[in-house]
Scaffold this motif. Structure first.
Motif, short mmCIF file in Angstrom:
data_model
loop_
_atom_site.label_atom_id
_atom_site.label_comp_id
_atom_site.label_asym_id
_atom_site.label_seq_id
_atom_site.Cartn_x
_atom_site.Cartn_y
_atom_site.Cartn_z
N UNK A 27 40.42 44.20 36.14
CA UNK A 27 40.31 42.70 36.30
C UNK A 27 40.15 42.24 37.63
N UNK A 28 40.80 42.53 38.36
CA UNK A 28 40.76 42.04 39.74
C UNK A 28 39.41 42.93 40.57
N UNK A 29 39.09 43.98 40.22
CA UNK A 29 37.80 44.45 41.02
C UNK A 29 36.76 43.63 40.22
N UNK A 30 36.79 42.69 39.41
CA UNK A 30 35.58 42.03 38.85
C UNK A 30 35.58 40.58 39.11
N UNK A 31 36.48 40.23 39.80
CA UNK A 31 36.48 38.90 39.90
C UNK A 31 35.92 38.20 41.20
N UNK A 32 35.30 38.85 41.88
CA UNK A 32 34.82 38.47 43.26
C UNK A 32 33.90 37.39 43.21
N UNK A 33 33.03 37.33 42.08
CA UNK A 33 32.12 36.24 41.97
C UNK A 33 32.36 35.04 40.84
N UNK A 34 33.98 35.47 40.39
CA UNK A 34 33.92 34.12 39.35
C UNK A 34 35.24 33.15 39.92
N UNK A 35 35.09 31.97 39.36
CA UNK A 35 36.18 31.00 39.85
C UNK A 35 37.56 31.22 39.19
N UNK A 36 38.25 32.40 39.60
CA UNK A 36 39.40 32.96 39.15
C UNK A 36 40.35 33.23 40.27
N UNK A 37 41.51 32.82 40.15
CA UNK A 37 42.71 33.09 40.94
C UNK A 37 43.70 33.79 40.18
N UNK A 38 43.98 35.35 40.64
CA UNK A 38 45.08 35.70 40.09
C UNK A 38 46.45 35.89 40.86
N UNK A 39 47.45 35.26 40.60
CA UNK A 39 48.60 35.38 41.48
C UNK A 39 49.70 36.17 40.57
N UNK A 40 50.30 37.26 41.29
CA UNK A 40 51.12 38.23 40.75
C UNK A 40 52.34 38.11 41.51
#
Length: 228
Positions: A173-186
């Motif tokens: 998932x992280x490898x796909x998010x660069x151009x999406x308005x998505x923030x993943x906080x772990x």
């Protein structure tokens, strides 16, 4: 934690412009990881940004997809006291409301959520690695599809207890998010040191115990007093 919150808000500002962000917060138990995430979540305008949480459990290391199952239940508004028919109806309706193209993944989502369905049954040939790959794709698709409506922040807590399947999905998932308005906080304890690839949109926090003056300031704020 003013500095840390400011950095998280800066990551959020990049996220809402379409530059996906991956943030990891590590620290010993009790150092304040969850509190920092709490303060950050409550600083976000929920009318403009979708906020979801998924939590790992101490007993969950052998339960595949546990934090993502938790995430789905929260996002699809499924409740423990819903009847089986209500669960099926709500899950299908809420998934399709995100994007009608997700219908092809409904058997996978319902299987993951342990929801029986006569219409959307899992194909018998989906087993082993084939099932695992399909689950991975389905989860990434539903999360990325959700960002088409509003920017999204997803918080995963206690990642040090994560199962192997979820760890693999998160990396994908992280490898796909660069151009999406998505923030993943772990959030994780230091003993779980995932070997993350070198993404330029990865921000790392290693939390230490607060300084005495910062602790005193926090206590004054909580108790609403000028002196201790």
């Amino acid at each position: 934690r003013f500095q840390e919150v400011s950095k998280l808000q800066a990551c959020l500002e990049k996220t809402v412009t379409g530059s996906g962000q991956f943030v990891t917060i590590t620290g010993e138990a009790g150092v304040g990881k969850s509190r920092l995430a709490y303060e950050f979540r409550h600083s976000i305008d929920r009318n403009k940004t979708i906020i979801l949480q998924g939590r790992c459990q101490s007993f969950g290391g052998n339960i595949p997809y546990l934090p993502f199952i938790d995430l789905l239940k929260r996002g699809l508004l499924l409740k423990e006291d819903d009847t089986p028919s209500i669960l099926e109806r709500k899950a299908i309706s809420n998934i399709l409301s995100i994007d009608a193209s997700l219908e092809k993944y409904l058997p996978l989502f319902l299987h993951m959520l342990s929801i029986a369905s006569s219409k959307y049954r899992l194909s018998k040939d989906l087993r082993g690695q084939k099932l695992k790959k399909s689950m991975n794709q389905a989860l990434v698709e539903i999360i990325l599809s959700n960002t088409k409506r509003n920017p999204m922040v997803i918080v995963f807590e206690d990642w040090h207890w994560v199962d192997e399947a979820s760890d693999e999905i998160l990396k994908h998932l992280v490898s796909q998010i660069e151009t999406y308005p998505l923030m993943l906080l772990v959030l994780s304890r230091p003993e779980h040191m995932t070997n993350w690839p070198d993404w330029n949109y990865h921000t790392k926090f290693a939390l230490k115990s607060m300084r005495p003056q910062d602790t005193a300031h926090a206590l004054r704020s909580i108790w609403q007093v000028s002196k201790l």
